[in-house]
Design a protein around this motif. Structure first.
Motif, PDB file in Angstrom:
ATOM      1  N   ASN A 167      25.438  34.063  29.150  1.00  0.00           N
ATOM      2  CA  ASN A 167      26.524  34.348  28.185  1.00  0.00           C
ATOM      3  C   ASN A 167      27.455  33.147  28.000  1.00  0.00           C
ATOM      4  N   GLY A 168      26.854  31.967  27.892  1.00  0.00           N
ATOM      5  CA  GLY A 168      27.661  30.741  27.828  1.00  0.00           C
ATOM      6  C   GLY A 168      28.555  30.644  26.610  1.00  0.00           C
ATOM      7  N   LEU A 169      28.082  31.158  25.459  1.00  0.00           N
ATOM      8  CA  LEU A 169      28.880  30.998  24.236  1.00  0.00           C
ATOM      9  C   LEU A 169      30.164  31.818  24.300  1.00  0.00           C
ATOM     10  N   SER A 170      30.061  33.082  24.738  1.00  0.00           N
ATOM     11  CA  SER A 170      31.277  33.906  24.786  1.00  0.00           C
ATOM     12  C   SER A 170      32.221  33.402  25.880  1.00  0.00           C
ATOM     13  N   ASP A 171      31.673  32.867  26.987  1.00  0.00           N
ATOM     14  CA  ASP A 171      32.526  32.297  28.031  1.00  0.00           C
ATOM     15  C   ASP A 171      33.244  31.036  27.533  1.00  0.00           C
ATOM     16  N   THR A 172      32.485  30.186  26.825  1.00  0.00           N
ATOM     17  CA  THR A 172      33.090  28.957  26.275  1.00  0.00           C
ATOM     18  C   THR A 172      34.170  29.313  25.261  1.00  0.00           C
ATOM     19  N   LYS A 173      33.860  30.306  24.418  1.00  0.00           N
ATOM     20  CA  LYS A 173      34.854  30.744  23.419  1.00  0.00           C
ATOM     21  C   LYS A 173      36.134  31.183  24.114  1.00  0.00           C
ATOM     22  N   GLN A 174      35.985  31.993  25.164  1.00  0.00           N
ATOM     23  CA  GLN A 174      37.161  32.500  25.868  1.00  0.00           C
ATOM     24  C   GLN A 174      37.937  31.377  26.542  1.00  0.00           C
ATOM     25  N   TRP A 175      37.207  30.391  27.090  1.00  0.00           N
ATOM     26  CA  TRP A 175      37.877  29.267  27.737  1.00  0.00           C
ATOM     27  C   TRP A 175      38.671  28.454  26.704  1.00  0.00           C
ATOM     28  N   ILE A 176      38.056  28.246  25.530  1.00  0.00           N
ATOM     29  CA  ILE A 176      38.754  27.504  24.460  1.00  0.00           C
ATOM     30  C   ILE A 176      40.020  28.252  24.053  1.00  0.00           C
ATOM     31  N   LEU A 177      39.890  29.581  23.873  1.00  0.00           N
ATOM     32  CA  LEU A 177      41.054  30.371  23.439  1.00  0.00           C
ATOM     33  C   LEU A 177      42.158  30.359  24.492  1.00  0.00           C
ATOM     34  N   ASP A 178      41.780  30.395  25.766  1.00  0.00           N
ATOM     35  CA  ASP A 178      42.778  30.492  26.837  1.00  0.00           C
ATOM     36  C   ASP A 178      43.395  29.159  27.231  1.00  0.00           C
ATOM     37  N   ASN A 179      42.717  28.042  26.933  1.00  0.00           N
ATOM     38  CA  ASN A 179      43.250  26.743  27.387  1.00  0.00           C
ATOM     39  C   ASN A 179      43.665  25.804  26.249  1.00  0.00           C
ATOM     40  N   PRO A 180      42.727  25.024  25.637  1.00  0.00           N
ATOM     41  CA  PRO A 180      43.218  24.078  24.620  1.00  0.00           C
ATOM     42  C   PRO A 180      43.866  24.757  23.417  1.00  0.00           C
ATOM     43  N   ASN A 181      43.304  25.911  22.990  1.00  0.00           N
ATOM     44  CA  ASN A 181      43.894  26.630  21.849  1.00  0.00           C
ATOM     45  C   ASN A 181      45.303  27.101  22.185  1.00  0.00           C
ATOM     46  N   LEU A 182      45.473  27.671  23.390  1.00  0.00           N
ATOM     47  CA  LEU A 182      46.791  28.188  23.782  1.00  0.00           C
ATOM     48  C   LEU A 182      47.808  27.061  23.925  1.00  0.00           C
ATOM     49  N   SER A 183      47.365  25.908  24.445  1.00  0.00           N
ATOM     50  CA  SER A 183      48.314  24.806  24.608  1.00  0.00           C
ATOM     51  C   SER A 183      48.778  24.298  23.240  1.00  0.00           C
ATOM     52  N   ALA A 184      47.852  24.217  22.261  1.00  0.00           N
ATOM     53  CA  ALA A 184      48.254  23.798  20.908  1.00  0.00           C
ATOM     54  C   ALA A 184      49.209  24.810  20.302  1.00  0.00           C
ATOM     55  N   ARG A 185      48.907  26.101  20.508  1.00  0.00           N
ATOM     56  CA  ARG A 185      49.773  27.154  19.964  1.00  0.00           C
ATOM     57  C   ARG A 185      51.155  27.100  20.602  1.00  0.00           C
ATOM     58  N   ARG A 186      51.189  26.846  21.920  1.00  0.00           N
ATOM     59  CA  ARG A 186      52.481  26.760  22.611  1.00  0.00           C
ATOM     60  C   ARG A 186      53.295  25.590  22.076  1.00  0.00           C
ATOM     61  N   GLY A 187      52.614  24.468  21.834  1.00  0.00           N
ATOM     62  CA  GLY A 187      53.303  23.312  21.263  1.00  0.00           C
ATOM     63  C   GLY A 187      53.897  23.659  19.907  1.00  0.00           C
ATOM     64  N   ILE A 188      53.104  24.350  19.067  1.00  0.00           N
ATOM     65  CA  ILE A 188      53.580  24.738  17.725  1.00  0.00           C
ATOM     66  C   ILE A 188      54.742  25.725  17.855  1.00  0.00           C
ATOM     67  N   ILE A 189      54.580  26.738  18.734  1.00  0.00           N
ATOM     68  CA  ILE A 189      55.629  27.758  18.896  1.00  0.00           C
ATOM     69  C   ILE A 189      56.938  27.105  19.360  1.00  0.00           C
TER      70      ILE A 189
END
Lengths: 216, 216
Positions: A167-189
């Motif tokens: 299940n590498g794709l769903s795990d990678t997706k979740q990791w992206i959402l929880d780490n680099p995506n969240l950090s960019a969102r936090r910067g924007i917020i």
């Protein structure tokens, strides 16, 4: 009178509402709830004003016989239908609920689902991997899209079955959402919030007055 | 009535999807009806959930002598009515009063709440994992995620920091910020597309099963 009083009102209401947030005293909370109810009472008048303006615009369209003017009658029919049933009988009336469930909800969902086609064609034009940044956007979007559907993991587990990671794709997706995506969102917020606070202070102090409009 | 509702919903759904071919009278009919029904729905809901319980009922109780405190609701009602001075060129400056009150109260509420929810909480969420690192309760992957989070937030904020020229090390830090932003936008795009596709699947399922079930 025409500009000073609104500025004073804005300052007084703003400071009072701000102070109520720092005190749990019942008097302070009473003021907070009263002013909040005032805002909820004033807001429907804005909606009435908006509706009247919409009607005025479409009456003008009908008068001038502009292109597709006949459809303006459909807007009036829609408003009238909902208001005639909803205002006297309330939003719980079966006919109002029927109109909501069988007219508004399907159209709302269909309008938004229509965007699936346009967003796909827009992506085809915009997502050409010309630069590193565009490639990053494209790859992330693909991983998130494929990670959201079962076929993504099916592909991973069959085609890439040699990898010691299911299940590498769903795990990678979740990791992206929880780490680099969240950090960019936090910067924007954080950036947007600092801007919102400074803008609010400017409004309360009367430095920002564009909401008063032009004229005297 | 239920079958009739399904047919109405199916007709409106097909009207909207007909836009995929090209703009046509069926789509325009559905589009204008959607606007009218939505305006009517919001109007009814705001009246019944805002104006009637918060203004009309207390005011009526004051008139009938049940509770005179409801007379205070005359103030926000009168302030709300000032919105309609917009239609008089001589008195339209009075519309600034309700706008100033709403904007002032909104700004006053925004300052402490945005500070608390968006700045303190987001900053805490970014640095909090480091306490767990110190306590030795995080795995290597989680430590990497926590460090990546701080790098992402700092770099994204640097990209939005325009008070200094982006040259030298700042340029490279902001370039890393752009990479994080691209991942964030890619994730947002991927999730939006999947949301729209889910709506499309739901509408197609409605047409095939619910509407098709009434035919076959």
């Amino acid at each position: 009178m025409r500009r000073q009083v609104p500025l004073i009102l804005c300052f007084v209401f703003g400071v009072v509402m701000m102070l109520t947030q720092f005190s749990p005293h019942s008097f302070s909370q009473g003021i907070y709830e009263e002013v909040l109810s005032w805002a909820l009472i004033i807001s429907p008048f804005m909606l009435v004003l908006g509706t009247v303006t919409l009607i005025q615009t479409h009456v003008a369209r009908i008068r001038r016989r502009t292109e597709h003017w006949q459809y303006s009658f459909i807007i009036f029919a829609g408003i009238l239908l909902m208001v005639v049933i909803g205002i006297p009988f309330g939003p719980q009336h079966p006919i109002f609920v029927w109109l909501f469930n069988n007219v508004q909800v399907p159209m709302d969902a269909t309008m938004f689902s229509l965007l699936a086609f346009f967003i796909a064609s827009a992506a085809y034009r915009a997502f050409r991997a010309r630069t590193f940044e565009a490639s990053l956007l494209l790859v992330t979007a693909l991983i998130v899209m494929l990670g959201n559907v079962p076929i993504g993991d099916l592909f991973w587990n069959t085609v890439l079955s040699g990898l010691p990671w299911d299940n590498g794709l769903s795990d990678t997706k979740q990791w992206i959402l929880d780490n680099p995506n969240l950090s960019a969102r936090r910067g924007i917020i954080l950036g947007v919030s600092l801007g919102a606070i400074s803008q609010s202070i400017r409004i309360l102090l009367g430095i920002e007055r564009s909401y008063l409009g032009g004229g005297d | 009535m239920e079958v009739f509702g399904i047919w109405v919903a199916a007709f409106l759904t097909l009207c909207i999807y007909s836009f995929l071919y090209r703009d046509n009278p069926f789509y325009r009919f559905a589009e204008y009806l959607f606007v009218g029904v939505s305006v009517g729905y919001v109007f009814v809901l705001t009246t019944h959930q805002g104006f009637i319980p918060l203004a009309w009922k207390p005011f009526w109780a004051a008139i009938t002598g049940e509770s005179l405190i409801g007379l205070i609701k005359l103030i926000p009602i009168c302030i709300g009515l000032l919105f309609f001075t917009r239609f008089s060129t001589q008195h339209q400056w009075l519309v600034r009063y309700p706008i100033a009150i709403l904007i002032g109260a909104g700004s006053g509420l925004a300052i402490p709440n945005v500070l608390r929810a968006n700045i303190f909480e987001q900053t805490r969420g970014t640095i909090e994992p480091f306490a767990a690192i110190h306590a030795g309760t995080l795995s290597a992957g989680e430590i990497f995620g926590a460090i990546l989070m701080v790098i992402g937030v700092v770099c994204t904020l640097t990209y939005f920091f325009f008070s200094i020229e982006h040259r030298g090390p700042i340029k490279w830090v902001s370039k890393v910020g752009i990479a994080f932003l691209m991942i964030g936008f890619g994730s947002a795009f991927g999730n939006t597309v999947m949301g729209r596709v889910a709506l499309l699947i739901q509408r197609v399922d409605f047409l095939l099963n619910d509407w098709g079930g009434t035919i076959f």
